[in-house]
Design an enzyme around this catalytic site. Structure first.
Site, PDB file in Angstrom:
ATOM      1  N   ARG A  41       0.750  -1.235  -0.062  1.00 19.11           N
ATOM      2  CA  ARG A  41      -0.136   0.088   0.077  1.00 19.11           C
ATOM      3  C   ARG A  41       0.762   1.227  -0.028  1.00 19.11           C
ATOM      4  NH1 ARG A  41      -4.582   0.335   4.430  1.00 19.11           N
ATOM      5  NH2 ARG A  41      -2.694   0.635   5.776  1.00 19.11           N
ATOM      6  N   LYS A 143      -2.386   6.453   1.820  1.00 22.30           N
ATOM      7  CA  LYS A 143      -2.367   6.814   3.216  1.00 22.30           C
ATOM      8  C   LYS A 143      -1.322   7.968   3.352  1.00 22.30           C
ATOM      9  CE  LYS A 143      -2.368   4.605   7.667  1.00 22.30           C
ATOM     10  NZ  LYS A 143      -3.336   5.106   7.990  1.00 22.30           N
ATOM     11  N   GLU A 179     -16.238   6.853   4.871  1.00 27.75           N
ATOM     12  CA  GLU A 179     -15.522   6.197   5.937  1.00 27.75           C
ATOM     13  C   GLU A 179     -14.932   6.958   7.074  1.00 27.75           C
ATOM     14  OE1 GLU A 179     -11.198   5.285   4.803  1.00 27.75           O
ATOM     15  OE2 GLU A 179     -11.252   6.896   3.467  1.00 27.75           O
TER      16      GLU A 179
HETATM   17  N1  PMP Z   1      -9.233   4.484   6.544  1.00 30.87           N
HETATM   18  C1  PMP Z   1      -8.425   5.529   7.039  1.00 30.87           C
HETATM   19  C2  PMP Z   1      -8.690   6.902   6.506  1.00 30.87           C
HETATM   20  C3  PMP Z   1      -7.368   5.108   7.720  1.00 30.87           C
HETATM   21  O1  PMP Z   1      -6.519   6.102   8.317  1.00 30.87           O
HETATM   22  C4  PMP Z   1      -7.176   3.870   8.165  1.00 30.87           C
HETATM   23  C5  PMP Z   1      -5.981   3.353   9.102  1.00 30.87           C
HETATM   24  N2  PMP Z   1      -4.966   2.924   8.557  1.00 30.87           N
HETATM   25  C6  PMP Z   1      -8.193   2.888   7.749  1.00 30.87           C
HETATM   26  C7  PMP Z   1      -9.254   3.240   6.910  1.00 30.87           C
HETATM   27  C8  PMP Z   1      -7.967   1.198   8.097  1.00 30.87           C
HETATM   28  O2  PMP Z   1      -6.962   0.763   7.367  1.00 30.87           O
HETATM   29  P1  PMP Z   1      -6.280  -0.473   7.889  1.00 30.87           P
HETATM   30  O3  PMP Z   1      -7.173  -1.446   8.220  1.00 30.87           O
HETATM   31  O4  PMP Z   1      -5.248  -0.891   6.936  1.00 30.87           O
HETATM   32  O5  PMP Z   1      -5.501  -0.063   9.161  1.00 30.87           O
END
Ligand code: PMP
Length: 296
Positions: A41, A143, A179
């Site tokens: 990622r 991210k 989200e």
């Molecule tokens: N959305 C956002 C904006 C985030 O910062 C995160 C945390 N990484 C997630 C979703 C969840 O991703 P993950 O399950 O890979 O931690």
């Protein structure tokens, strides 16, 4: 200022972060959860930001070494985890609008307990329909640190009003659920679990992806679809997923003048899925998916 210390490129404001956890098993081993997914990622993010990037192997090796060097900080089984935050920051000397020619890669590590310190472990979310986190065609799907800038004001205001976090709607129409500030969201209606699709404005969560697979294994119908806010308000159960929150039930969502309340507790889908996922992460359930990486 000496030229070699100058940080003048707009590109040097670029940065990517990752987040993953190391868990201690009952017999004292330390497990990482799917670190190659984080590496991949970050690689996608680096391509989008035109940043140089360590290889997947370099990334995973650095994470392993950091976790091992800090293994005395990994809490006992069931008491939390060691949170690891790899960061890739733009650096180098360029004046003007250009990507950073170099980058600095570092990993921050800290022990972590529960994310939402609510009474029953359920989050109470607020939908902010004025502020948005990601535009179509932008960087919402990676991210990068700048994705969190649009979030702080909304989250700070919501927390001051007693909410746990903010749920964002799509910026284009303001009609669909996207989200939470740092987690993905799922709704449950009957036997069907739905979550918004990955189409560039939401982060492809590693927990989201893992949970969808576990839910299918458990016989649930799982669908990715654009979720109108009305469907969210009408859901039986809602939960959010992420490395920090793991699987957190949502007790209520407040949208404009309406507050919807959802079932939480033992007999919920999120509870069953959390037991499976977190069981694998902590080494309590056999990992037949090959998701965990043992460090010792
Ligand atoms: N959305 C956002 C904006 C985030 O910062 C995160 C945390 N990484 C997630 C979703 C969840 O991703 P993950 O399950 O890979 O931690």
């Amino acid at each position: 200022m000496a030229r070699k210390h100058m940080q003048t490129s707009i590109g040097t404001n670029l940065g990517l972060i990752e987040g993953l956890k190391a868990y201690r098993t009952e017999d004292g081993r330390v497990l990482l959860f799917r670190p190659h997914e984080n590496a991949k990622r970050m690689q996608v993010g680096a391509q989008r930001l035109c940043l140089p990037f360590p290889s997947v192997e370099q990334f995973v090796d650095a994470v392993k070494q950091t976790a091992l060097a800090n293994k005395h900080w990994v809490p006992p089984n069931g008491k939390g985890s060691l949170y690891l935050r790899p960061m890739l920051m733009g650096s180098g000397h360029v004046l003007g609008l250009a990507p950073a020619p170099e980058c600095t890669f570092l990993i921050y590590a800290t022990p972590m307990g529960n994310h939402y310190l609510t009474k029953h472990g359920a989050a109470n979310l607020y939908i902010d329909d004025k502020l948005h986190r990601a535009a179509r065609g932008g960087t919402g799907g990676i991210k990068c640190i700048t994705n969190y800038s649009p979030v702080f004001e909304a989250v700070t205001q919501a927390r001051a009003r007693g909410f746990s976090d903010v749920l964002f709607l799509d910026a284009a129409t303001g009609k669909y659920v996207e989200e939470v500030s740092s987690s993905n969201v799922f709704i449950v209606k009957g036997n069907v679990i739905s979550t918004p699709p990955i189409d560039g404005t939401i982060l492809p969560g590693i927990t989201r992806k893992s949970l969808m697979e576990l839910a299918l294994d458990l016989g649930y119908q799982v669908e990715e679809r654009h979720i109108p806010v009305e469907d969210l308000m009408d859901a039986d159960q809602v939960f959010c997923t992420g490395t920090a929150v793991i699987v957190t039930p949502v007790g209520s969502v407040t949208y404009q003048d309406t507050r919807a309340e959802y079932k939480t507790g033992e007999e919920t889908v999120s509870n069953k899925l959390k037991a499976m996922l977190n069981g694998i992460q902590m080494g309590l359930i056999e990992d037949n998916k090959g998701w965990t990486l043992a460090l010792n």
